[in-house]
Structure formats: structure tokens, C-alpha cells
Design an enzyme around this catalytic site. Structure first.
Site, mmCIF file in Angstrom:
data_model
loop_
_atom_site.group_PDB
_atom_site.id
_atom_site.type_symbol
_atom_site.label_atom_id
_atom_site.label_comp_id
_atom_site.label_asym_id
_atom_site.label_seq_id
_atom_site.Cartn_x
_atom_site.Cartn_y
_atom_site.Cartn_z
ATOM 1 N N LEU A 1 54.456 131.500 96.728
ATOM 2 C CA LEU A 1 54.709 132.953 96.606
ATOM 3 C C LEU A 1 56.010 133.392 96.732
ATOM 4 C CD1 LEU A 1 51.970 133.989 99.249
ATOM 5 C CD2 LEU A 1 51.836 133.793 96.937
ATOM 6 N N HIS A 2 56.334 134.388 95.988
ATOM 7 C CA HIS A 2 57.883 134.802 95.900
ATOM 8 C C HIS A 2 57.717 136.714 95.888
ATOM 9 C CE1 HIS A 2 56.590 136.381 91.962
ATOM 10 N NE2 HIS A 2 56.073 135.102 91.576
ATOM 11 N N VAL B 1 58.940 142.663 89.767
ATOM 12 C CA VAL B 1 59.935 142.270 90.651
ATOM 13 C C VAL B 1 60.822 141.222 89.985
ATOM 14 C CG1 VAL B 1 60.992 141.635 92.918
ATOM 15 C CG2 VAL B 1 58.763 142.941 92.719
ATOM 16 N N HIS C 1 54.954 138.468 94.340
ATOM 17 C CA HIS C 1 53.702 138.438 95.186
ATOM 18 C C HIS C 1 54.035 139.340 96.572
ATOM 19 C CE1 HIS C 1 53.514 134.293 93.390
ATOM 20 N NE2 HIS C 1 52.329 135.027 92.768
ATOM 21 N N LYS D 1 54.051 142.089 85.595
ATOM 22 C CA LYS D 1 54.513 140.836 84.868
ATOM 23 C C LYS D 1 53.705 140.278 83.967
ATOM 24 C CE LYS D 1 56.875 137.038 85.146
ATOM 25 N NZ LYS D 1 55.862 135.951 84.596
ATOM 26 N N MET E 1 48.359 132.301 92.466
ATOM 27 C CA MET E 1 48.420 130.938 92.400
ATOM 28 C C MET E 1 49.235 130.290 93.384
ATOM 29 S SD MET E 1 47.538 130.204 88.453
ATOM 30 C CE MET E 1 48.888 130.383 87.870
ATOM 31 N N GLY E 2 49.481 131.180 94.228
ATOM 32 C CA GLY E 2 50.675 130.445 95.231
ATOM 33 C C GLY E 2 51.959 130.477 94.836
#
Ligand code: AMP
Length: 304
Positions: free
Chosen positions: A44-45, A186, A48, A159, A41-42
């Protein structure tokens, strides 16, 4: 945050319509390359990014960035969800992702869209109980994306463990020709699971948000110490969450890792899943015991 996966100048094709994606993915196949797909869903971290990096081991990598309205309930949550498409595309390009699908809502859902994927078992507890219709929206969009990309492998994060288990069930039940890989969560150095929603927390809320990880870590320690009474495991986490200021508990449950049913005794793999609200931000997280029991299930011959 992004180190290139492959040598050469970074370039990514961005598609807003299904036709472009289909042409691209079929061209990849004609070149005899395998395709890995990472739905997001964008915003991004590093969570992702871990999926995108692992996807590169498969072959060509594609991602989608779509804040799927069908998986949000009524209210401001969908509108409020953070969006950073330009940065996301840059991140993807720097990672060597070859295609990003970022459609508008009306491209994915016709005004009279009326066909849904409903799973009737794993979708009921935990997130399903708190967010009616959530998984119907998730499964519908993921099935549409899988039809579009026809990837060899699709990547999801632990997650969202219940979501990953539901995808696994859908792939089996609907005979989808795709392999699923689930990768570990993460975390920030203080344990908080990375989430696009963390950007909505103010500094005080951000400090309080670690309560969820602390609770789960307490449960995990008891399990690792050999505790078999699920109620004691759960209670150790509940005490931490109840003592945390400004934290509202949605649930903390110890469930069977395959069926998601509550267990009384821990005599097989379990998922300890929790959801809290801090102000208007809702956070979820989980631990699995034994800790590797959910990741890389593609090596299992027969998923349940
Ligand atoms: P989202 O953009 O939140 O829908 O997430 C897209 C994918 O990234 C899902 O498969 C998530 O489970 C996964 N993901 C989200 N946060 C993390 C994290 N902290 N670590 C690993 N994977 C994650």
C-alpha cells in the site's frame, strides 16, 4: 504514513477465508452501518491511502489485499509483484480500516476454477491489447469480492482508468447493487504516479520513469490550449517518450473517455493513456481531459 480516520484504538480484523468476511460484513449491516470496500493488490502507498480515507466517509471500511494471479500473464510478473502484507495490515489498522481480506490463491480459485467474467468491448484496446486475459482476471476477482463483501460503495483509482471504466460497465451490465467511486491519481512531487511497481525501479530507472508523466503532461497542456487534432496531441507525448533513454513504449493513445475508441478530433472528454516498460517493470498512467471527467462518476445518473 497513516493518520487515524476515527478516534479510538486501531484494530483490524484480518480474514483469510470467505466465510469470515461474509459473517463480518453481514454483522456490519445488522448494525445499520454502511460499508465501503477498497480492493487492492497490497504494498500500500499514498494512492491506496487516499481511497481508504475517502471510503471512511461512507461508514465501515474494508480492504482486500490479493495479488490476483488470474490478471497476470505467463512469466515471472506475478511472482515478482511486491508483497508486504504485515506492513499493509499495520497501515490499514492505523487508518481505522476494520477488515482486511488477504486470502491465499487456492482459497479464491479452486484448482478447476472455470467460470470467468468477460467484458467484450472496453476490455479490447490499450491494456487489453497488451495483456490478453488481464481484464477477465480483474473482473472475475472483483465480482467475487463484491459478492463477498456486499459493500454499498466500492472505490477505484483513476490511475487504472480502463479498469475503472470496465468495473463501471460490469456494475451496470450485471445489475450489481453497489456504487462506484473513482478517485484522482496520487503522484510523487515529480509527477510519477504512485504504484506498487515503482519499488522495483533502481535509482536510474526511477529517474527515467518520469518520462511517462512528462509525455502525458505535454498532451494535457496541448489539450488545455485547445488543440483538437488527436494526432498532434499524441505526437507531442510520443516525442518525449521516444527521446527518453531506456524506456520502451507499449502504447500512448488518445481515446474517447466512454468508448475507449481512438479519436481523430477532440470534441468531447478524452483519455490519454500510456504504458511503458523500463527494464522488466511495466508502468501505466493516464490523464483525462477535461481533468475531472472521470472522478466521482457516482453523481452521474446513468453511467454508460
Ligand atoms: P492496485 O493495488 O495497484 O491493484 O490498486 C488498487 C487500487 O488503488 C486501484 O483502484 C488503483 O487504481 C488504485 N491506485 C493505484 N495507484 C494509485 C494512485 N497513484 N493514485 C490513486 N489510486 C491508485
Amino acid at each position: 504514513m497513516a493518520r487515524p480516520l476515527a478516534p479510538g484504538p486501531p484494530s483490524v480484523q484480518v480474514f483469510e477465508t470467505p466465510e469470515g468476511v461474509r459473517r463480518w460484513s453481514r454483522a456490519v449491516r445488522r448494525q445499520g452501518r454502511r460499508l465501503a470496500f477498497v480492493p487492492t493488490m497490497g504494498c500500500l502507498h499514498r494512492g491506496h491511502v487516499s481511497l481508504l480515507r475517502a471510503a471512511a466517509d461512507v461508514g465501515a471500511v474494508a480492504a482486500s489485499v490479493f495479488v490476483n494471479p488470474a490478471q497476470f500473464g505467463p512469466g515471472p510478473d506475478w511472482k515478482k509483484y511486491p508483497r508486504r502484507l504485515t506492513t499493509d495490515i499495520e497501515t490499514c489498522a492505523a487508518l481505522g480500516v476494520e477488515a482486511v481480506y488477504a486470502p491465499r490463491e487456492n482459497v479464491v480459485y479452486a484448482a478447476n476454477h472455470s467460470t470467468w467474467v468477460v467484458e467484450d468491448d472496453l476490455a479490447r484496446p490499450l491494456e487489453g491489447a497488451c495483456r490478453p486475459g488481464h481484464f477477465r482476471g480483474v473482473l472475475t476477482v472483483v465480482l467475487k469480492l463484491l459478492h463477498l463483501f456486499e459493500p454499498d460503495v466500492v472505490f477505484f483509482g483513476q490511475k487504472d482508468a480502463q479498469q475503472a471504466l470496465l468495473i463501471r460497465r460490469m456494475i451496470r451490465d450485471l445489475d450489481l447493487p453497489v456504487k462506484l467511486r473513482i478517485l484522482p491519481t496520487v503522484r510523487e512531487p515529480d509527477g510519477l504516479a504512485l504504484s506498487s511497481r515503482n519499488t522495483s525501479l533502481d535509482p536510474g530507472q526511477r529517474r527515467r520513469a518520469t518520462a511517462l508523466w512528462k509525455a502525458l503532461a505535454a498532451c494535457q497542456s496541448l489539450l488545455a490550449a485547445g488543440e483538437k487534432e488527436a494526432s498532434r496531441v499524441r505526437q507531442s507525448g510520443l516525442e518525449i517518450l521516444q527521446a527518453a533513454k531506456g524506456v520502451q513504449l507499449d502504447y500512448l493513445e488518445v481515446v474517447h473517455l466512454e468508448t475507449l475508441e481512438r479519436v481523430e478530433r477532440v470534441d468531447g472528454p478524452v483519455l490519454v493513456a500510456g504504458a511503458i516498460r523500463i527494464g522488466s517493470t511495466r508502468l501505466i498512467d493516464n490523464v483525462v481531459y477535461p481533468s475531472g471527467a472521470l472522478v466521482n462518476p457516482e453523481s452521474k445518473a446513468k453511467p454508460s
